[in-house]
Design an enzyme around this catalytic site. Structure first.
Site, PDB file in Angstrom:
ATOM      1  N   SER A  12       0.838  -1.201   0.000  1.00 25.18           N
ATOM      2  CA  SER A  12       0.000   0.000   0.000  1.00 25.18           C
ATOM      3  C   SER A  12       0.871   1.248   0.000  1.00 25.18           C
ATOM      4  O   SER A  12       2.026   1.204   0.414  1.00 25.18           O
ATOM      5  CB  SER A  12      -0.900   0.000   1.247  1.00 25.18           C
ATOM      6  OG  SER A  12      -1.531   1.255   1.373  1.00 25.18           O
ATOM      7  N   HIS A  13       0.290   2.356  -0.440  1.00 28.83           N
ATOM      8  CA  HIS A  13       0.981   3.641  -0.356  1.00 28.83           C
ATOM      9  C   HIS A  13       1.154   4.072   1.095  1.00 28.83           C
ATOM     10  O   HIS A  13       1.988   4.912   1.400  1.00 28.83           O
ATOM     11  CB  HIS A  13       0.169   4.727  -1.079  1.00 28.83           C
ATOM     12  CG  HIS A  13       0.252   4.665  -2.564  1.00 28.83           C
ATOM     13  ND1 HIS A  13      -0.236   3.613  -3.299  1.00 28.83           N
ATOM     14  CD2 HIS A  13       0.789   5.528  -3.462  1.00 28.83           C
ATOM     15  CE1 HIS A  13      -0.014   3.841  -4.587  1.00 28.83           C
ATOM     16  NE2 HIS A  13       0.613   5.003  -4.704  1.00 28.83           N
TER      17      HIS A  13
END
Lengths: 205, 128
Positions: free
Chosen positions: B8-9
């Site tokens: 994920s970012h």
């Protein structure tokens, strides 16, 4: 062009990106996630510490590509990273590169970005500057123009491509969620690519 | 058991998805690869590569990503290392992580889990 001529150009690109950081981020704030300038500057800052003394142009492109992939953090990392690694693969083993070597390598870089981003021309991305630049440089080369003349033609075509990105909505990445509200704004990736190409053109005799 | 890497970012989001899935399937190897090494938002090649190493206990690893550069960077890690037992799955992140890890805890194979995860996006949360 040999590695010792390419390395100063990469430093010039790094300096240009640092200088344009706020402008690129401002462009990205409007339609993207507002990190393009910061991310690219972070990547190229690390690039500057890794390229001095490399032996061949392919070595330089490879290190630039790997460094961008591991340090940029946003979508431009894998996209530009793939492009530089494709340049490296195409130019592998050559001590010195000519315009005739560079043009097919540049096409391979474009194909790499298209594959990685699953995107095509006309989607408001860096490809909208890269593809016209490739066409203009290939045309100049076919007319027997010098590398400098071809690069200048490529830069002019790339800036024209950047202008065209203002006329349509993005369909890729975060910008696609803002839909038609992205119309009127130029694409940050197309802009950063054109700035980089301008440094290449400025760095060759 | 098949392991999982959540890309994920956001470091918090990746960690949170792992925590939630681990609560439902506690022995399944679940490792987060979220954010940049300095804690900022983004996706990190190194974090993904290192999480894959940790998650692989011999039965393979599935990567679940949020979007954009998370997908592209994960793809580049897989191309760089040429793993034969690590695959990316296109499915909703939270629902996929929970469905996948619960299946993994039952001893399902990587192929069986991939097949099931392909249907996760179609499962409705409620009917109007």
């Amino acid at each position: 062009m040999k590695a010792n001529e390419l390395i100063p150009i990469m430093h010039a690109i790094a300096a240009r990106i640092e200088k344009e950081k706020d402008f690129l981020t401002e462009l990205d704030n409007v339609i993207g996630d507002g990190d393009h300038g910061i991310n690219m500057a972070r990547g190229f800052k690390v690039v500057e510490t890794k390229i001095d003394g490399l032996a061949t142009p392919a070595d330089v492109f490879k290190v630039v590509g790997m460094t961008l992939v591991s340090t940029v953090g946003g979508a431009s990392g894998p996209l530009y990273g793939t492009a530089f690694m494709k340049l490296a693969q195409s130019l592998m083993g050559k001590e010195e590169i000519t315009l005739g070597d560079f043009l097919p390598a540049f096409r391979a870089a474009i194909d790499g970005i298209s594959m990685r981003g699953r995107s095509h021309q006309g989607e408001k991305t860096m490809l909208d500057a890269m593809i016209p630049a490739a066409e203009a440089m290939e045309a100049a080369n076919a007319e027997g123009k010098s590398a400098k003349e071809a690069l200048d033609a490529g830069v002019a075509a790339a800036w024209a491509g950047v202008e065209i990105t203002k006329t349509y909505a993005a369909t890729k990445g975060r910008a696609s969620y803002v839909g038609d509200r992205s119309i009127g704004h130029q694409d940050p990736g197309a802009t950063s690519f054109t700035q980089m190409l301008e440094e290449v053109a400025g760095g060759i005799a | 058991m098949v392991g999982f890497v959540i890309v994920s970012h956001s470091e918090l989001l990746a960690q949170g998805v792992c925590d939630l899935a681990s609560m439902m399937a506690k022995d399944v190897p679940m490792f987060p690869a979220g954010g940049l090494p300095d804690g900022g938002h983004g996706t990190s090649f190194e974090k993904i590569a290192s999480a894959i190493e940790q998650a692989n206990q011999g039965d393979g690893v599935l990567l679940l990503m949020d979007m954009g550069s998370a997908v592209m960077t994960a793809e580049m890690v897989l191309e760089t290392y040429g793993y034969t037992d690590v695959k990316m799955v296109d499915c909703p992140l939270v629902e996929g992580a929970i469905t996948g890890s619960v299946l993994s805890s039952t001893g399902a194979s990587m192929e069986e889990i991939i097949e099931e995860l392909a249907t996760v996006a179609e499962q409705k949360k409620f009917d109007f």
